[in-house]
Scaffold this motif. Sequence first.
Motif, PDB file in Angstrom:
ATOM      1  N   PHE A  60     -10.807   7.017   2.228  1.00 19.56           N
ATOM      2  CA  PHE A  60      -9.876   5.920   2.513  1.00 19.56           C
ATOM      3  C   PHE A  60      -8.457   6.355   2.159  1.00 19.56           C
ATOM      4  O   PHE A  60      -8.252   7.261   1.341  1.00 19.56           O
ATOM      5  N   ALA A  61      -7.489   5.684   2.777  1.00 23.09           N
ATOM      6  CA  ALA A  61      -6.079   6.008   2.538  1.00 23.09           C
ATOM      7  C   ALA A  61      -5.641   5.429   1.195  1.00 23.09           C
ATOM      8  O   ALA A  61      -6.154   4.396   0.766  1.00 23.09           O
ATOM      9  N   LEU A  62      -4.716   6.107   0.516  1.00 22.59           N
ATOM     10  CA  LEU A  62      -4.139   5.569  -0.720  1.00 22.59           C
ATOM     11  C   LEU A  62      -3.154   4.473  -0.336  1.00 22.59           C
ATOM     12  O   LEU A  62      -1.968   4.732  -0.092  1.00 22.59           O
ATOM     13  N   ASP A  63      -3.673   3.271  -0.259  1.00 24.64           N
ATOM     14  CA  ASP A  63      -2.910   2.132   0.242  1.00 24.64           C
ATOM     15  C   ASP A  63      -3.270   0.941  -0.652  1.00 24.64           C
ATOM     16  O   ASP A  63      -4.450   0.637  -0.824  1.00 24.64           O
ATOM     17  N   ALA A  81      -6.457   1.166  -5.621  1.00 21.73           N
ATOM     18  CA  ALA A  81      -5.431   0.228  -5.133  1.00 21.73           C
ATOM     19  C   ALA A  81      -4.730  -0.463  -6.299  1.00 21.73           C
ATOM     20  O   ALA A  81      -3.512  -0.647  -6.271  1.00 21.73           O
ATOM     21  N   GLU A  82      -5.498  -0.854  -7.338  1.00 21.44           N
ATOM     22  CA  GLU A  82      -4.865  -1.529  -8.479  1.00 21.44           C
ATOM     23  C   GLU A  82      -3.925  -0.573  -9.226  1.00 21.44           C
ATOM     24  O   GLU A  82      -2.887  -0.988  -9.730  1.00 21.44           O
ATOM     25  N   LEU A  83      -4.282   0.714  -9.293  1.00 22.55           N
ATOM     26  CA  LEU A  83      -3.376   1.684  -9.922  1.00 22.55           C
ATOM     27  C   LEU A  83      -2.086   1.796  -9.107  1.00 22.55           C
ATOM     28  O   LEU A  83      -0.982   1.855  -9.658  1.00 22.55           O
ATOM     29  N   LEU A  90      -0.240   7.757  -6.951  1.00 21.71           N
ATOM     30  CA  LEU A  90      -1.401   8.655  -7.024  1.00 21.71           C
ATOM     31  C   LEU A  90      -1.323   9.727  -5.952  1.00 21.71           C
ATOM     32  O   LEU A  90      -0.832   9.477  -4.849  1.00 21.71           O
ATOM     33  N   ARG A  91      -1.863  10.902  -6.300  1.00 24.04           N
ATOM     34  CA  ARG A  91      -1.960  11.983  -5.304  1.00 24.04           C
ATOM     35  C   ARG A  91      -3.331  11.919  -4.659  1.00 24.04           C
ATOM     36  O   ARG A  91      -4.300  11.453  -5.268  1.00 24.04           O
ATOM     37  N   ALA A 123      -5.180  11.149 -14.678  1.00 22.98           N
ATOM     38  CA  ALA A 123      -5.080  12.532 -15.165  1.00 22.98           C
ATOM     39  C   ALA A 123      -4.782  13.481 -14.009  1.00 22.98           C
ATOM     40  O   ALA A 123      -3.999  14.431 -14.149  1.00 22.98           O
ATOM     41  N   HIS A 124      -5.382  13.218 -12.874  1.00 20.71           N
ATOM     42  CA  HIS A 124      -5.125  14.040 -11.680  1.00 20.71           C
ATOM     43  C   HIS A 124      -3.652  13.939 -11.293  1.00 20.71           C
ATOM     44  O   HIS A 124      -3.077  14.862 -10.722  1.00 20.71           O
TER      45      HIS A 124
END
Length: 346
Positions: A60-63, A81-83, A90-91, A123-124
Amino acid sequence: MSAVRAFGPGRVNLIGEHTDYNDGLCLPFAIAAGVTVEATDGPDGAIAAHAADLGEDDAFALDPDVEPGDGWRTFVRGTAAELLRAGHALRGATLTIRGDVPRGSGLSSSAALEVALALALLAHDGLAEPVDRRDLARLCSRVENDWVGAQTGLLDQLAALFGEEGHAVRLDMRTLTIEPVPLRLDGWRLVTVDSGVEHTHAGSGYNDRRRECRAAAEQLGVTSLRDATADTAARLPAPLDRRVRHVLAENTRVDEAVAALRGGDLERLGALLDASHASLRDDYEVSVPEVDRLVERLRGDGAAGARMVGGGFGGAVLALYPPGAEPPSDALAVAPGPPARLLEAE
Ligand code: GLA
């Protein structure tokens, strides 16, 4: 960038059940079983997730407004999503998820998954010890509330993030004060036994109980049941009177359990587990016959106390055995372990 790995533990709530969303008291501990999430570089602007135990995938897309998906995917999408909504850039990542907390057994595999995911994704992103852990607990709890549709409180996430080796933690949900209490078993054993009846929060009577507690608080003119008194609660219509009676008595039992642990009185702790179960069964009505029968069986087999754990409507039973008494062969020994954390990459 090399792989990062994060671990989120399951939890056992020693006592203090269905009190967290009433601003009450709980006494959980983190356990050794949990969920591990490994994050490596992944597709640009997207997450590729692999649930190793299920042999299933998601992408899924980081959206922040991604579609929720279903089953375990909702937890992964919701946490990412909440982050993002909390402002973390996020990467893209490839996630591999593994766990050994039995799902649907009341040991909170879902909070273990949420906190492990959050720590791994952060962490990533280069954040080794992120944000305030209380804020992270609230963020993970929004995944349950707003994505999964379970109106759960903060118990599971706080237990996973603040557990302490050798200790239970007394949580005051009104002030979010966290007090470690040494849990010395001295030859006694705590075990959980699965009833075989799987529970889910979103689909069970859990949300009904929350509504009842809100209605009771409204009728009593208090902001939460923490401020209710036994006298006024007794004048509420049924079943609200019984619901409040459970919450008030359970808060008291938490502090009695803390005193029993501090005094090394495990016999007394057993009696409190029994009293908690009776109250959850009769006043709060969140047990089921299979769980009640299991509690009786374990008591008959020599447990000093036993009760349902977690949200109820199925799941596991927690039992306390004195030295010399033998838990059944399918029992899982549980002991207080460390909180959610980053692991060395393999
Ligand atoms: C579930 C919820 C918790 C708590 C317990 C009952 O585990 O996730 O927030 O309400 O039930 O004590």
